[in-house]
Design a protein around this motif. Structure first.
Motif, PDB file in Angstrom:
ATOM      1  N   ARG A 288       1.967  -4.941   4.806  1.00 25.05           N
ATOM      2  CA  ARG A 288       2.612  -5.542   5.980  1.00 25.05           C
ATOM      3  C   ARG A 288       2.595  -4.613   7.196  1.00 25.05           C
ATOM      4  O   ARG A 288       2.505  -5.047   8.325  1.00 25.05           O
TER       5      ARG A 288
ATOM      6  N   GLY B 232       9.793   7.592  -8.341  1.00 23.61           N
ATOM      7  CA  GLY B 232       8.527   6.872  -8.341  1.00 23.61           C
ATOM      8  C   GLY B 232       7.297   7.676  -7.959  1.00 23.61           C
ATOM      9  O   GLY B 232       6.180   7.161  -8.046  1.00 23.61           O
ATOM     10  N   VAL B 233       7.465   8.925  -7.525  1.00 22.39           N
ATOM     11  CA  VAL B 233       6.290   9.639  -6.999  1.00 22.39           C
ATOM     12  C   VAL B 233       5.244   9.839  -8.096  1.00 22.39           C
ATOM     13  O   VAL B 233       4.076   9.470  -7.930  1.00 22.39           O
TER      14      VAL B 233
ATOM     15  N   GLU C 173       8.023  -2.761  -4.453  1.00 20.11           N
ATOM     16  CA  GLU C 173       9.267  -2.024  -4.761  1.00 20.11           C
ATOM     17  C   GLU C 173      10.496  -2.542  -4.005  1.00 20.11           C
ATOM     18  O   GLU C 173      10.929  -3.654  -4.279  1.00 20.11           O
TER      19      GLU C 173
ATOM     20  N   PHE D 294       3.786   3.326   4.578  1.00 19.66           N
ATOM     21  CA  PHE D 294       4.936   2.988   5.419  1.00 19.66           C
ATOM     22  C   PHE D 294       6.250   3.021   4.631  1.00 19.66           C
ATOM     23  O   PHE D 294       7.296   3.393   5.151  1.00 19.66           O
TER      24      PHE D 294
ATOM     25  N   PHE E 161       2.361   4.225  -3.096  1.00 18.90           N
ATOM     26  CA  PHE E 161       1.694   4.900  -4.214  1.00 18.90           C
ATOM     27  C   PHE E 161       1.285   3.916  -5.318  1.00 18.90           C
ATOM     28  O   PHE E 161       0.207   4.034  -5.898  1.00 18.90           O
TER      29      PHE E 161
ATOM     30  N   SER F  94      18.053   5.901   0.295  1.00 18.01           N
ATOM     31  CA  SER F  94      18.195   7.334   0.116  1.00 18.01           C
ATOM     32  C   SER F  94      17.860   7.944   1.472  1.00 18.01           C
ATOM     33  O   SER F  94      16.936   7.487   2.154  1.00 18.01           O
TER      34      SER F  94
ATOM     35  N   TRP G 115       9.335  15.176  -4.647  1.00 19.32           N
ATOM     36  CA  TRP G 115       9.418  15.672  -6.021  1.00 19.32           C
ATOM     37  C   TRP G 115       8.416  14.876  -6.844  1.00 19.32           C
ATOM     38  O   TRP G 115       8.660  13.718  -7.172  1.00 19.32           O
TER      39      TRP G 115
ATOM     40  N   TYR H  15      18.669  16.207  -3.617  1.00 22.48           N
ATOM     41  CA  TYR H  15      17.352  16.764  -3.972  1.00 22.48           C
ATOM     42  C   TYR H  15      16.797  17.543  -2.783  1.00 22.48           C
ATOM     43  O   TYR H  15      16.942  17.131  -1.638  1.00 22.48           O
TER      44      TYR H  15
ATOM     45  N   ASN I 141       9.609  10.147   1.032  1.00 19.00           N
ATOM     46  CA  ASN I 141      10.519  10.611  -0.031  1.00 19.00           C
ATOM     47  C   ASN I 141      10.700  12.127  -0.050  1.00 19.00           C
ATOM     48  O   ASN I 141      10.194  12.849   0.802  1.00 19.00           O
ATOM     49  N   GLY I 142      11.411  12.601  -1.086  1.00 21.67           N
ATOM     50  CA  GLY I 142      11.728  14.016  -1.187  1.00 21.67           C
ATOM     51  C   GLY I 142      10.582  14.887  -1.670  1.00 21.67           C
ATOM     52  O   GLY I 142      10.692  16.108  -1.707  1.00 21.67           O
TER      53      GLY I 142
ATOM     54  N   ALA J 292       0.838  -1.213   0.000  1.00 26.27           N
ATOM     55  CA  ALA J 292       0.000   0.000   0.000  1.00 26.27           C
ATOM     56  C   ALA J 292       0.864   1.250   0.000  1.00 26.27           C
ATOM     57  O   ALA J 292       0.778   2.105   0.877  1.00 26.27           O
TER      58      ALA J 292
ATOM     59  N   LEU K  45      -3.167  -5.561   0.427  1.00 22.10           N
ATOM     60  CA  LEU K  45      -2.554  -6.157   1.611  1.00 22.10           C
ATOM     61  C   LEU K  45      -1.256  -5.412   1.927  1.00 22.10           C
ATOM     62  O   LEU K  45      -0.392  -5.278   1.057  1.00 22.10           O
TER      63      LEU K  45
HETATM   64  C1  LIG Z   1      14.301   8.963   0.964  1.00 23.32           C
HETATM   65  C2  LIG Z   1      13.666   8.799  -0.394  1.00 23.32           C
HETATM   66  C3  LIG Z   1      13.487   9.921  -1.201  1.00 23.32           C
HETATM   67  C4  LIG Z   1      12.869   9.793  -2.443  1.00 23.32           C
HETATM   68  N1  LIG Z   1      12.569  10.924  -3.144  1.00 23.32           N
HETATM   69  C5  LIG Z   1      11.821  10.835  -4.273  1.00 23.32           C
HETATM   70  C6  LIG Z   1      11.358  12.012  -4.908  1.00 23.32           C
HETATM   71  O1  LIG Z   1      11.567  13.132  -4.433  1.00 23.32           O
HETATM   72  N2  LIG Z   1      10.653  11.871  -6.063  1.00 23.32           N
HETATM   73  C7  LIG Z   1      10.387  10.649  -6.601  1.00 23.32           C
HETATM   74  O2  LIG Z   1       9.765  10.584  -7.670  1.00 23.32           O
HETATM   75  N3  LIG Z   1      10.743   9.515  -5.964  1.00 23.32           N
HETATM   76  C8  LIG Z   1      11.436   9.577  -4.804  1.00 23.32           C
HETATM   77  N4  LIG Z   1      11.772   8.448  -4.131  1.00 23.32           N
HETATM   78  C9  LIG Z   1      11.288   7.154  -4.649  1.00 23.32           C
HETATM   79  C10 LIG Z   1       9.789   6.997  -4.389  1.00 23.32           C
HETATM   80  O3  LIG Z   1       9.480   7.338  -3.055  1.00 23.32           O
HETATM   81  C11 LIG Z   1       9.377   5.557  -4.673  1.00 23.32           C
HETATM   82  O4  LIG Z   1       9.794   5.217  -5.989  1.00 23.32           O
HETATM   83  C12 LIG Z   1       7.885   5.326  -4.580  1.00 23.32           C
HETATM   84  O5  LIG Z   1       7.374   5.840  -3.379  1.00 23.32           O
HETATM   85  C13 LIG Z   1       7.609   3.834  -4.694  1.00 23.32           C
HETATM   86  O6  LIG Z   1       6.254   3.593  -4.378  1.00 23.32           O
HETATM   87  P1  LIG Z   1       5.775   2.096  -4.237  1.00 23.32           P
HETATM   88  O7  LIG Z   1       4.367   2.116  -3.843  1.00 23.32           O
HETATM   89  O8  LIG Z   1       6.132   1.330  -5.454  1.00 23.32           O
HETATM   90  O9  LIG Z   1       6.693   1.491  -3.071  1.00 23.32           O
HETATM   91  P2  LIG Z   1       6.631   1.777  -1.489  1.00 23.32           P
HETATM   92  O10 LIG Z   1       6.089   3.098  -1.162  1.00 23.32           O
HETATM   93  O11 LIG Z   1       7.977   1.428  -0.942  1.00 23.32           O
HETATM   94  O12 LIG Z   1       5.545   0.739  -0.978  1.00 23.32           O
HETATM   95  C14 LIG Z   1       5.763  -0.641  -0.941  1.00 23.32           C
HETATM   96  C15 LIG Z   1       4.857  -1.156   0.181  1.00 23.32           C
HETATM   97  O13 LIG Z   1       4.810  -2.574   0.125  1.00 23.32           O
HETATM   98  C16 LIG Z   1       4.770  -3.055   1.455  1.00 23.32           C
HETATM   99  N5  LIG Z   1       5.257  -4.425   1.432  1.00 23.32           N
HETATM  100  C17 LIG Z   1       6.483  -4.829   1.062  1.00 23.32           C
HETATM  101  N6  LIG Z   1       6.594  -6.177   1.171  1.00 23.32           N
HETATM  102  C18 LIG Z   1       5.394  -6.621   1.619  1.00 23.32           C
HETATM  103  C19 LIG Z   1       4.888  -7.923   1.938  1.00 23.32           C
HETATM  104  N7  LIG Z   1       5.644  -9.003   1.821  1.00 23.32           N
HETATM  105  N8  LIG Z   1       3.610  -8.022   2.367  1.00 23.32           N
HETATM  106  C20 LIG Z   1       2.823  -6.909   2.469  1.00 23.32           C
HETATM  107  N9  LIG Z   1       3.263  -5.661   2.196  1.00 23.32           N
HETATM  108  C21 LIG Z   1       4.529  -5.520   1.774  1.00 23.32           C
HETATM  109  C22 LIG Z   1       5.710  -2.120   2.200  1.00 23.32           C
HETATM  110  O14 LIG Z   1       5.474  -2.152   3.600  1.00 23.32           O
HETATM  111  C23 LIG Z   1       5.377  -0.783   1.566  1.00 23.32           C
HETATM  112  O15 LIG Z   1       4.369  -0.087   2.267  1.00 23.32           O
HETATM  113  C24 LIG Z   1      12.439   8.514  -2.907  1.00 23.32           C
HETATM  114  C25 LIG Z   1      12.637   7.390  -2.103  1.00 23.32           C
HETATM  115  C26 LIG Z   1      13.248   7.520  -0.861  1.00 23.32           C
HETATM  116  C27 LIG Z   1      13.439   6.295  -0.005  1.00 23.32           C
END
Ligand SMILES: Cc1cc2nc3c(=O)[nH]c(=O)nc-3n(C[C@H](O)[C@H](O)[C@H](O)COP(=O)(O)OP(=O)(O)OC[C@H]3O[C@@H](n4cnc5c(N)ncnc54)[C@H](O)[C@@H]3O)c2cc1C
Length: 474
Positions: free
Chosen positions: A73, A396-397, A255, A78, A50, A273, A87, A306, A84-85, A48, A71
């Motif tokens: 975790r 990834g935002v 991710e 979280f 983005f 990061s 952006w 950033y 993230n930053g 859960a 689903l």
């Molecule tokens: C410090 C930092 C700064 C960043 N700055 C930027 C920015 O400025 N601009 C930008 O575009 N991107 C930025 N990024 C990258 C961006 O935040 C991510 O690419 C994006 O949020 C990924 O979203 P997501 O939903 O794919 O993954 P996530 O937000 O990581 O979500 C994955 C979710 O899956 C859950 N999960 C994992 N495994 C399991 C399991 N086995 N069972 C159930 N749940 C599970 C996790 O708990 C988590 O909540 C940054 C990242 C970081 C860490």
């Protein structure tokens, strides 16, 4: 069996420490159930952040009758999405040149245009769901602070022009104009793109989780997925610590945590990061520092940095540089690295010397996911019933919103401009087994650090960093 409410689901302290942004999340958190039964649904989304939430959102909009579960975790937002930053940018992990080489110039242009539009789609969708995520589209200023950086900035402009993009997409700012937007020390100019908004990411992630629930999506928190199994006669299934979910389609949206799932150990490497934030700053500081329209900012060094001016007048500032951890390990203790946090504070004071003596109120971090070819992807395999999106590197935002809308079309079987984009169904090669992976990723990180140091000393562009960029296909 009725679903349980996980103990502590509404507690504050556990999650407010995750980032500056999490401190502003309204409390108590809604007490969402943990899964404790077997379910049969249409679509099961794992994760859960983005990606998972935008996918649920787009599917619920497309077909309100679909039975969708998410689903998670821990709790929604979280992961990297809540830390993230902020952006919300049109940056895509694979460079335009690499996309054009691999998929052709028209496909590259379509991808770039889709990313440009996505920045506005995020703002509009958040607004239409009543989510105030402090969205302000002030563009991005990439400062030039050395001759070597200038050479790279001019090359980027030239590349952009040669690929058919104009001043409206990327333009040069002279020293005066650059300093008015971002009053950083040593600024010799900058490149500017309007395609970025500053946002408060945790408010967006949490707001989205509420929005999808209002639209009928069932969100189970504190539910760990142990295995995702492809269709074996009865459709794919998801095994959790509280029950098994059978679904027509399963979406993996995990991710940086992807390597913890059986069979996906080498799909993505988690890289950390890290970020710091100042306390709110007064008008004297902002008069010199500018950032009045809240453009996000960086400079043209090799190692990514950033920053953004937050809605409450702090600077939130981050960068890579933390080491990759052996075996693709992801642990809460890696969210903090005192030496990297100290370096970030130092770098920010070097950019804005008026910050010397200012209190830094926050330091945090999180993992992002890097595919072997730095090529983000979204896809759906009808034969196995498995869908996925990710490998955004640090971009990834906005890209996760494009992924969510694309998965919406792929899963509901709607052929669209989105499903024809070149990242759809792209398969990245797997990473090397350890210890090669550890050696390769950390050598890459060190090369970038050393390249910046040598450029700082002699002002000439680093050849080694250029070679590494080419090896990575950038
Ligand atoms: C410090 C930092 C700064 C960043 N700055 C930027 C920015 O400025 N601009 C930008 O575009 N991107 C930025 N990024 C990258 C961006 O935040 C991510 O690419 C994006 O949020 C990924 O979203 P997501 O939903 O794919 O993954 P996530 O937000 O990581 O979500 C994955 C979710 O899956 C859950 N999960 C994992 N495994 C399991 C399991 N086995 N069972 C159930 N749940 C599970 C996790 O708990 C988590 O909540 C940054 C990242 C970081 C860490």
């Amino acid at each position: 069996m009725a679903p349980d409410v996980a103990p502590g689901a509404g507690a504050a302290s556990e999650y407010t420490r995750l980032s500056l942004w999490w401190e502003e999340v309204p409390l108590p958190l809604p007490a969402r159930p943990a899964l404790n039964e077997d379910l049969q649904v249409d679509v099961c989304i794992v994760g859960a952040g983005f990606t998972g939430l935008w996918t649920a959102h787009s599917l619920a909009l497309a077909d309100p009758a679909l039975r969708i579960v998410v689903l998670e975790r821990e709790v929604a937002g979280f992961g990297a999405s809540g830390r993230n930053g902020g952006w919300c940018s049109a940056l895509f992990a694979t460079s335009d040149n690499a996309l054009a080489r691999r998929h052709g110039i028209d496909a590259m242009r379509a991808m770039r245009n889709a990313m440009h539009q996505t920045v506005d789609v995020v703002g509009a969708s958040a607004a239409s769901e009543g989510i105030d995520c402090h969205f302000q589209k002030g563009g991005t200023v990439d400062l030039v602070r050395s001759e070597a950086q200038k050479e790279r900035a001019l090359a980027a402009l030239e590349e952009s022009r040669s690929l058919g993009f104009g001043e409206d997409d990327l333009r040069w700012l002279g020293p005066e104009e650059a300093r008015t937007l971002v009053g950083a020390a040593g600024t010799m100019g900058a490149t500017f793109t309007p395609h970025c908004a500053a946002i408060q990411p945790a408010l967006l992630a949490r707001g989205l989780s509420d929005a999808v629930e209002r639209r009928g999506v069932r969100l189970y928190e504190h539910t760990q997925v142990l295995d995702i199994r492809p269709a074996g006669g009865r459709g794919p299934s998801v095994v959790t610590n509280g029950g098994t979910v059978r679904a027509d389609v399963v979406v993996r949206a995990t991710e940086a945590w992807t390597p913890t799932l059986p069979g996906s150990e080498r799909d993505i490497v988690p890289v950390y990061s890290l970020m710091v934030a100042t306390e709110p700053l007064g008008p004297d500081f902002w008069e010199a520092a500018g950032l009045g329209t809240r453009p996000t900012f960086a400079d043209h060094r090799h190692m990514i940095i950033y920053g953004q001016r937050t809605a409450d007048d702090r600077i939130a500032f981050g960068g890579r540089g933390a080491p990759y951890h052996y075996g693709s390990a992801v642990r809460p203790s890696f969210d903090s690295d005192p030496s990297v946090h100290a370096l970030l504070r130092e770098t920010l004071v070097e950019l804005f010397p008026d910050l010397a003596g200012v209190r830094f109120s926050h330091a945090w971090g999180g993992p992002l996911g890097i595919p072997r070819d730095w090529h983000s992807s979204v896809g759906y395999d009808r034969a196995t019933g498995l869908a996925w999106a990710g490998g955004y590197v640090g971009d990834g935002v906005a890209t996760s919103n494009l992924a969510g809308r694309t998965l919406g079309d792929l899963i509901t079987g709607k052929a669209s401009d989105l499903t024809r984009l070149p990242w759809v169904n792209h398969r990245s090669p797997r990473w090397e087994p350890e210890p090669l992976r550890w050696m390769g990723v950390n050598a890459g990180l060190w090369t970038m650090k050393l390249a910046d140091r040598s450029e700082g000393r002699n002002g000439r562009p680093s050849k080694t960093a250029g070679v590494l960029g080419r090896l990575l296909g950038q």
